[in-house]
Design an enzyme around this catalytic site. Sequence first.
Site, PDB file in Angstrom:
ATOM      1  N   TYR A   1      -2.534   5.224  -3.927  1.00 51.82           N
ATOM      2  CA  TYR A   1      -3.566   6.201  -3.617  1.00 51.82           C
ATOM      3  C   TYR A   1      -3.062   7.482  -4.259  1.00 51.82           C
ATOM      4  O   TYR A   1      -2.074   8.057  -3.791  1.00 51.82           O
ATOM      5  CB  TYR A   1      -3.708   6.395  -2.109  1.00 51.82           C
ATOM      6  CG  TYR A   1      -4.590   5.376  -1.418  1.00 51.82           C
ATOM      7  CD1 TYR A   1      -5.806   4.984  -1.951  1.00 51.82           C
ATOM      8  CD2 TYR A   1      -4.209   4.836  -0.186  1.00 51.82           C
ATOM      9  CE1 TYR A   1      -6.619   4.072  -1.298  1.00 51.82           C
ATOM     10  CE2 TYR A   1      -5.020   3.926   0.475  1.00 51.82           C
ATOM     11  CZ  TYR A   1      -6.219   3.549  -0.095  1.00 51.82           C
ATOM     12  OH  TYR A   1      -7.029   2.650   0.556  1.00 51.82           O
TER      13      TYR A   1
ATOM     14  N   SER B   1       0.830  -1.205   0.000  1.00 51.37           N
ATOM     15  CA  SER B   1       0.000   0.000   0.000  1.00 51.37           C
ATOM     16  C   SER B   1       0.866   1.256   0.000  1.00 51.37           C
ATOM     17  O   SER B   1       1.960   1.268   0.565  1.00 51.37           O
ATOM     18  CB  SER B   1      -0.894   0.003   1.242  1.00 51.37           C
ATOM     19  OG  SER B   1      -1.497   1.263   1.417  1.00 51.37           O
TER      20      SER B   1
ATOM     21  N   LYS C   1      -8.419  -0.740  -9.380  1.00 54.59           N
ATOM     22  CA  LYS C   1      -9.026  -1.418  -8.204  1.00 54.59           C
ATOM     23  C   LYS C   1     -10.298  -0.710  -7.750  1.00 54.59           C
ATOM     24  O   LYS C   1     -10.284   0.505  -7.519  1.00 54.59           O
ATOM     25  CB  LYS C   1      -8.021  -1.435  -7.050  1.00 54.59           C
ATOM     26  CG  LYS C   1      -8.539  -2.095  -5.772  1.00 54.59           C
ATOM     27  CD  LYS C   1      -7.438  -2.240  -4.730  1.00 54.59           C
ATOM     28  CE  LYS C   1      -7.867  -3.078  -3.533  1.00 54.59           C
ATOM     29  NZ  LYS C   1      -8.541  -2.327  -2.497  1.00 54.59           N
TER      30      LYS C   1
ATOM     31  N   HIS D   1     -13.519  -2.814  -1.520  1.00 54.02           N
ATOM     32  CA  HIS D   1     -12.652  -2.353  -0.437  1.00 54.02           C
ATOM     33  C   HIS D   1     -13.043  -3.034   0.883  1.00 54.02           C
ATOM     34  O   HIS D   1     -12.931  -2.462   1.956  1.00 54.02           O
ATOM     35  CB  HIS D   1     -12.760  -0.825  -0.306  1.00 54.02           C
ATOM     36  CG  HIS D   1     -11.489  -0.151   0.115  1.00 54.02           C
ATOM     37  ND1 HIS D   1     -10.717   0.593  -0.732  1.00 54.02           N
ATOM     38  CD2 HIS D   1     -10.864  -0.086   1.313  1.00 54.02           C
ATOM     39  CE1 HIS D   1      -9.673   1.091  -0.077  1.00 54.02           C
ATOM     40  NE2 HIS D   1      -9.735   0.689   1.170  1.00 54.02           N
TER      41      HIS D   1
ATOM     42  N   THR E   1      -6.013   2.550  -6.911  1.00 54.98           N
ATOM     43  CA  THR E   1      -7.275   2.394  -6.186  1.00 54.98           C
ATOM     44  C   THR E   1      -8.200   3.551  -6.523  1.00 54.98           C
ATOM     45  O   THR E   1      -7.834   4.721  -6.372  1.00 54.98           O
ATOM     46  CB  THR E   1      -7.014   2.291  -4.668  1.00 54.98           C
ATOM     47  OG1 THR E   1      -6.197   1.146  -4.449  1.00 54.98           O
ATOM     48  CG2 THR E   1      -8.309   2.155  -3.878  1.00 54.98           C
TER      49      THR E   1
HETATM   50  C1  FNR Z   1      -7.768  -1.989   3.222  1.00 57.15           C
HETATM   51  N1  FNR Z   1      -7.863  -1.895   1.832  1.00 57.15           N
HETATM   52  C2  FNR Z   1      -7.010  -1.053   1.144  1.00 57.15           C
HETATM   53  N2  FNR Z   1      -7.068  -0.982  -0.201  1.00 57.15           N
HETATM   54  C3  FNR Z   1      -6.193  -0.220  -0.889  1.00 57.15           C
HETATM   55  O1  FNR Z   1      -6.261  -0.167  -2.115  1.00 57.15           O
HETATM   56  N3  FNR Z   1      -5.218   0.480  -0.222  1.00 57.15           N
HETATM   57  C4  FNR Z   1      -5.112   0.458   1.128  1.00 57.15           C
HETATM   58  O2  FNR Z   1      -4.227   1.083   1.694  1.00 57.15           O
HETATM   59  C5  FNR Z   1      -6.062  -0.298   1.858  1.00 57.15           C
HETATM   60  N4  FNR Z   1      -6.051  -0.298   3.201  1.00 57.15           N
HETATM   61  C6  FNR Z   1      -6.861  -1.157   3.908  1.00 57.15           C
HETATM   62  C7  FNR Z   1      -6.762  -1.235   5.294  1.00 57.15           C
HETATM   63  C8  FNR Z   1      -7.510  -2.172   5.995  1.00 57.15           C
HETATM   64  C9  FNR Z   1      -7.379  -2.275   7.476  1.00 57.15           C
HETATM   65  C10 FNR Z   1      -8.382  -3.040   5.303  1.00 57.15           C
HETATM   66  C11 FNR Z   1      -9.153  -4.107   6.031  1.00 57.15           C
HETATM   67  C12 FNR Z   1      -8.510  -2.943   3.935  1.00 57.15           C
HETATM   68  C13 FNR Z   1      -8.786  -2.772   1.090  1.00 57.15           C
HETATM   69  C14 FNR Z   1      -8.114  -4.091   0.735  1.00 57.15           C
HETATM   70  O3  FNR Z   1      -7.157  -3.932  -0.271  1.00 57.15           O
HETATM   71  C15 FNR Z   1      -9.137  -5.119   0.259  1.00 57.15           C
HETATM   72  O4  FNR Z   1      -9.889  -4.569  -0.789  1.00 57.15           O
HETATM   73  C16 FNR Z   1     -10.066  -5.569   1.395  1.00 57.15           C
HETATM   74  O5  FNR Z   1      -9.307  -5.850   2.548  1.00 57.15           O
HETATM   75  C17 FNR Z   1     -10.877  -6.791   1.008  1.00 57.15           C
HETATM   76  O6  FNR Z   1     -11.820  -7.104   1.984  1.00 57.15           O
HETATM   77  P1  FNR Z   1     -11.589  -8.281   3.068  1.00 57.15           P
HETATM   78  O7  FNR Z   1     -11.558  -9.577   2.344  1.00 57.15           O
HETATM   79  O8  FNR Z   1     -10.314  -7.986   3.782  1.00 57.15           O
HETATM   80  O9  FNR Z   1     -12.761  -8.158   3.995  1.00 57.15           O
END
Ligand code: FNR
Length: 381
Positions: A146, A122, A253, A277, A172
């Site tokens: 981002y 990330s 994404k 997400h 994203t």
């Molecule tokens: C994320 N996700 C996320 N996505 C992204 O593109 N950049 C990021 O920095 C983050 N940060 C982030 C932090 C936390 C704590 C979570 C739980 C999720 C989203 C991540 O990439 C992904 O799409 C989700 O985690 C998918 O859902 P599940 O399966 O974890 O519930």
Amino acid sequence: QNEIYNAGLRGILPTWPVDFATLEKRAHEALGPGLTNYVAGGCGDEHTQNSNASAFHHWGMVPRMMVDCSVRDLSIELFGHTYPTPLFMAPIGLNGEATQDRHGDMAAARASALTGVPFCASTLANDPLEDVKAACGDTPAWFQLYTPKNKELATSLIRRAEAAGYKALVVTLDTWVTGWRPRDLNASNFPQLRGKVLQNYFTDPVFRSLLAKAPEEDSAAAIFTWAATFGQVLTWDDMAWFKSVTKLPIVLKGICHPDDARRAVDCGADAVYCSNHGGRQANGGIATIDLLEDVVKASGDTPVLFDSGIRSGSDAVKALAMGARAVGVGRPYTYGLALGGADGAAWVLRSILAEADLLMAVNGYPTLADVRAAGVRRITS
Ligand code: FNR
């Protein structure tokens, strides 16, 4: 599975859980309330987030018999590379906070080196992207962007990712502003953003040039500037800019609508990443797995990546059966980090892979092409 059973016969029990419910419970204890709210929390009453996982239950697979499945092939082709498994680690900002030493991104990278499962680092990592990439060893890594409001800063992050050797740029789309997350808002998690966080951002030369004082001297001001630069609003016109700035494969994404998938392909996206997400950005939506087949259809030959709700090997196989090229594990590996650092995350990935592999063996699907051909059935009752 055999390793675990054989060790169990010798009285050696697994250190970490193999099922998500136990993993989640133990990880929440390890993380404590503040970080649990951050990692486990989603938008609104978390209906969409919970549906992401529960919706897998209304899809089912039908086994085939008399097929030689003594050898399975779970490898995939993506961006010109062969990956040994169809899993990847989804980008998780502030992963660093999940481990005691606050270097959870480095631990996730080491888990990637251990398992061959690519890590999508990330933008919001607690360690510089260069260090994270180096810790991935021979496993190719992807960088998630981002997009900052400042184009020079965006370009700097992309150039650094290229120079470090990342193999894909995951842009994203759904987070130019943070969603309504009551757990964060009620629990006031923001004070945790102090000290040595966001080091990927804070070591960026362009970001540093925006500050009056270095982040090491005034981290509060650096965090403030980070928040002020975060979140460029993107439209389809911006794809031309991304394409002009980098030759890395571009993954978009957050695509959930088939028309957006078609648009992404038309604009030259190298992969469409179907994700909501993890329900952290918008409540009141539809479980991502219920949208996947339409996104796959609309994407044609362009590979589709998937995440949101993957908790087990069978979830992963269902998403692959619906046409995902690769499946992203999110919260579960962060929970693995919380329990056992790199080894804990590797354990979670291996558990999901072992279940997927065993399922393919039992269901008569020796390859992922067989998984895709078998498909899934909607369970209506
Ligand atoms: C994320 N996700 C996320 N996505 C992204 O593109 N950049 C990021 O920095 C983050 N940060 C982030 C932090 C936390 C704590 C979570 C739980 C999720 C989203 C991540 O990439 C992904 O799409 C989700 O985690 C998918 O859902 P599940 O399966 O974890 O519930």
